[in-house]
Design an enzyme around this catalytic site. Sequence first.
Site, PDB file in Angstrom:
ATOM      1  N   HIS A 163      12.428  51.945  15.960  1.00 46.89           N
ATOM      2  CA  HIS A 163      13.201  53.058  15.436  1.00 46.89           C
ATOM      3  C   HIS A 163      14.208  53.492  16.489  1.00 46.89           C
ATOM      4  CE1 HIS A 163       9.627  54.690  17.440  1.00 46.89           C
ATOM      5  NE2 HIS A 163      10.330  55.795  17.692  1.00 46.89           N
ATOM      6  N   GLY A 216       7.912  55.135  26.611  1.00 43.52           N
ATOM      7  CA  GLY A 216       7.897  56.273  25.704  1.00 43.52           C
ATOM      8  C   GLY A 216       7.755  55.930  24.238  1.00 43.52           C
ATOM      9  N   ASN A 236      13.182  53.339  22.433  1.00 46.32           N
ATOM     10  CA  ASN A 236      12.090  53.261  23.399  1.00 46.32           C
ATOM     11  C   ASN A 236      11.335  51.974  23.094  1.00 46.32           C
ATOM     12  OD1 ASN A 236      12.717  55.810  24.502  1.00 46.32           O
ATOM     13  ND2 ASN A 236      11.569  56.821  22.893  1.00 46.32           N
ATOM     14  N   CYS A 238       5.757  52.674   8.327  1.00 53.85           N
ATOM     15  CA  CYS A 238       5.647  51.879   7.095  1.00 53.85           C
ATOM     16  C   CYS A 238       5.219  52.774   5.936  1.00 53.85           C
ATOM     17  CB  CYS A 238       4.657  50.726   7.275  1.00 53.85           C
ATOM     18  SG  CYS A 238       5.282  49.346   8.269  1.00 53.85           S
TER      19      CYS A 238
END
Length: 120
Positions: free
Chosen positions: A106, A99, A93, A16
């Site tokens: 993302h 992970g 992930n 962010c």
Amino acid sequence: MGNTVNDHRAPDCVFCTIVAGEIPADRVHEDDQVIAFRDQNPKAPVHVLVVPREHRRDVRELAEQPELLAHLTSVAARIASDLADGDFRLIFNTGATAGQSVFHVHAHVLAGGTLAEGEM
């Protein structure tokens, strides 16, 4: 989302902060929905993260907005075409044991050369 503030921004979320421009990143794409920047610890010749501007914890939350998920995927394909030969691996992930270390969804775009099986 209960954990967001300031128009879909989470406190203490590094992505962010990058989206807001408060932390520099090597951006390769940005539009009104997503930004994409090079990973600081690349696992392939091209390793770019594509991040929605709005905070969503993981791909499960992002799937609640299928148009945004589709756009993120289209951006990933464009990045692979622009920076490599167009072939790419797209990885989300989801969860700490899988992970995920930053809890702002993302996608990892890995491209450039032949990627080994299981790489990433």
